[in-house]
Design an enzyme around this catalytic site. Structure first.
Site, PDB file in Angstrom:
ATOM      1  CB  VAL A   1       1.869  -6.731   4.480  1.00 21.57           C
ATOM      2  CG1 VAL A   1       1.651  -7.826   5.531  1.00 21.57           C
ATOM      3  CG2 VAL A   1       1.155  -5.463   4.910  1.00 21.57           C
TER       4      VAL A   1
ATOM      5  N   GLY B   1       0.823  -1.193   0.000  1.00 25.92           N
ATOM      6  CA  GLY B   1       0.000   0.000   0.000  1.00 25.92           C
ATOM      7  C   GLY B   1       0.857   1.242   0.000  1.00 25.92           C
ATOM      8  N   GLY B   2       0.211   2.404   0.053  1.00 22.47           N
ATOM      9  CA  GLY B   2       0.938   3.655  -0.022  1.00 22.47           C
ATOM     10  C   GLY B   2       1.841   3.894   1.164  1.00 22.47           C
ATOM     11  CG  MET B   3       0.795   5.174   4.713  1.00 18.25           C
ATOM     12  SD  MET B   3       2.047   6.420   5.005  1.00 18.25           S
ATOM     13  CE  MET B   3       2.479   6.051   6.687  1.00 18.25           C
ATOM     14  N   GLY B   4       3.133   1.217   3.246  1.00 14.08           N
ATOM     15  CA  GLY B   4       3.996   0.127   3.650  1.00 14.08           C
ATOM     16  C   GLY B   4       3.803  -1.131   2.828  1.00 14.08           C
TER      17      GLY B   4
ATOM     18  CE  LYS C   1       1.339  -1.894   5.667  1.00 14.48           C
ATOM     19  NZ  LYS C   1      -0.053  -2.030   5.283  1.00 14.48           N
TER      20      LYS C   1
ATOM     21  CG  ASP D   1      -6.309   4.391   6.595  1.00 22.43           C
ATOM     22  OD1 ASP D   1      -7.268   4.898   5.964  1.00 22.43           O
ATOM     23  OD2 ASP D   1      -5.346   3.837   6.042  1.00 22.43           O
TER      24      ASP D   1
END
Length: 520
Positions: free
Chosen positions: A44, A39-42, A59, A156
């Protein structure tokens, strides 16, 4: 610097040839295998904890741990919040095992949930019926209240951040990433982190966020899961931002009985949204296949006169909602879950303030406790003004002042239990409500009698005291208490186990409604 927006559409489970079998060792403990999602933040990873010999999910956050001193201060604060969430043992909160720094970045080590996300399930099988959606909503609400009870926010909530176990039960995940976005990052980097169509208006505009912001995101999630699409999704990011901040949600007819609770959760102003307890009561009805009670009142209500016709109508509405039972096992789409409740604490104030147009609706609900308690209306006598607020009482925090009300000599004070559970000894004692333990269970703590604030009351009982008054009595509240103030002071609430070190192993919280009536 122009503002950039990172819109995270959710982790999609993928595996590429170059990433399979990466065999990277993180923090001399976690061996990475293949990528599960991105995803945009990390990113997995499926991994293995070599110390405890168990599979885990790791993550890798796209946030460097290096930076200037101001950045490091924010990062340390965010890490503390992420670790607070990790201390929440809850069946619908993903287990967070560790938070480490390695390779100049942060890594969150979590429970490995072998199942699809709620977003993927809806994508593959279609929208859920209202009853199943409400059942999922009850589990997510329970998870959010547990996190709010430790002073943290999720920030979120969306279908992609809800995983489904093999038994179908929902697990809310990605708390650690949400905790890293504490609002300061918006003003220093110009970025919004998260999924725009699920963000609350106050987050989009940089205003103060709190538990009500997570409830907004829960409302969008319910609408999306049941309706098939977010009610604020637009072709471009600027249009989505405008829709969230100013436009009414596009809700499909298929929401059916779920529509009133979704509409209440999606009110633009946070103070107009309902309490978690009211949302729970409505979701319980929908999950059971029953019709809801109608429009939900705001969480906090101020009423000028108890004899006002509008106030009388509000009393009836609140009484009907109060009749809904709380704390019993609830049938869900995939089983039975026992729900506990805790209102969250307000989040830290942000630098940029923005107020939505209009003021909070002075709506129905909170004065119902006055009517049910048998308080007579003030008709020909002195005029009265009642202030009603909701308050969360933490199990291990000692005496806690009730905010938003002031008590003067002669005022009538009412405290009413709304929801929640707590324990006086997390390792040895079961959860209990405001009345505390029964006599037999209470005896199990006979060796710690000195820890009681009020010897005649059982451990775990909800207590009240009017601080600032000479020799104030300590009242046992139980499920409800009404008394006349003997002097002017500050109303304080706490568990009957608040004597210093004694309360260190207490867990949980209660939500109460406090009403103070001034006669003039």
């Amino acid at each position: 610097m122009s503002e950039r927006v990172i819109s995270e559409e959710g982790d999609r489970r993928v595996t590429t040839g170059s990433e399979r079998g990466a065999q990277r060792l993180i923090a001399d403990r976690y061996l990475l295998y293949e990528v599960l999602g991105r995803g945009g933040m990390g990113t997995v990873w499926r991994a293995h904890d070599q110390v405890l010999d168990r599979p885990v999910a790791v993550k890798e956050l796209h946030i460097l741990s290096l930076g200037d001193e101001e950045h490091r201060v924010r990062l340390r604060r965010a890490i503390r919040e992420a670790r607070a969430v990790a201390r929440v043992p809850h069946p619908h909160v993903v287990g967070v095992h560790d938070l480490v720094e390695a390779e100049d970045r942060l890594w969150i080590v979590m429970e490995l949930v072998e199942g699809p996300s709620l977003a993927r399930r809806v994508e593959e099988t279609g929208p859920l019926p209202p009853e199943h959606t409400a059942a999922v909503g009850l589990q997510l609400l329970d998870a959010l209240e547990a996190v709010h009870a430790v002073g943290a926010l999720h920030r979120d909530v969306k279908p992609a951040n809800v995983l489904l176990r093999r038994d179908g039960n929902a697990v809310l995940t990605d708390f650690g990433i949400a905790a890293l976005d504490d609002g300061d990052f918006l003003t220093t980097t110009g970025e919004l982190v998260g999924s725009l169509e699920f963000m609350a208006p106050e987050r989009v505009t940089g205003a103060e966020a709190g538990p009500a912001s997570d409830l907004w995101s829960l409302g969008v999630t319910l609408a999306t899961v049941c309706g098939g699409q977010s009610p604020f999704r637009r072709p471009a990011a600027p249009a989505t931002l405008h829709a969230v901040a100013y436009e009414e949600p596009a809700l499909p007819e298929r929401l059916g009985p779920l529509r009133p609770v979704v509409e209440a959760l999606l009110r633009k102003a946070p103070q107009e949204r309902p309490s978690a307890g009211a949302v729970r009561a409505e979701l319980r009805l929908v999950a059971a296949g029953q019709a809801g009670t109608g429009p939900l009142p705001p969480a906090t209500v101020r009423v000028r006169r108890a004899s006002d016709p509008v106030a009388d109508a509000e009393t009836v509405t609140a009484g009907r909602q109060a009749a809904v039972s709380h704390g019993e096992p609830v049938p869900t789409a995939w089983g039975t879950t026992s729900l506990r409740s805790a209102e969250g604490r307000p989040a830290r104030p942000r630098r940029l303030r923005w107020v939505l147009a209009g003021t909070a609706v002075l709506a129905a609900g909170a004065v119902g406790g006055l009517f049910l308690a048998g308080w007579p209306p003030f008709e020909d006598g002195p005029k009265a003004e009642t202030t009603t607020v909701s308050q969360v009482v933490q199990a291990g925090a000692g005496w806690q002042a009730v905010t938003g009300v002031s008590v003067r000599r002669g005022d009538q004070v009412a405290v009413r239990f709304v929801s929640g559970q707590w324990t006086a000894a997390t390792a040895n004692m079961p959860m209990t409500g405001p009345a505390g333990y029964d006599a037999q269970t209470d005896k199990r703590l006979d060796g710690a009698k000195d820890c009681k604030v009020k010897k005649a009351a059982p451990f775990g009982a909800l207590l009240a005291v009017l601080a600032g008054v000479k020799n104030p009595p300590v009242h046992t509240v139980g499920r409800g208490l009404t008394f006349r103030a003997a002097g002017s002071g500050t109303l304080q609430l706490g568990m009957n186990d608040t004597a210093g070190y004694c309360s260190q192993d207490n867990r949980g919280s209660l939500t109460v409604r406090v009403s103070v009536t001034h006669e003039s």
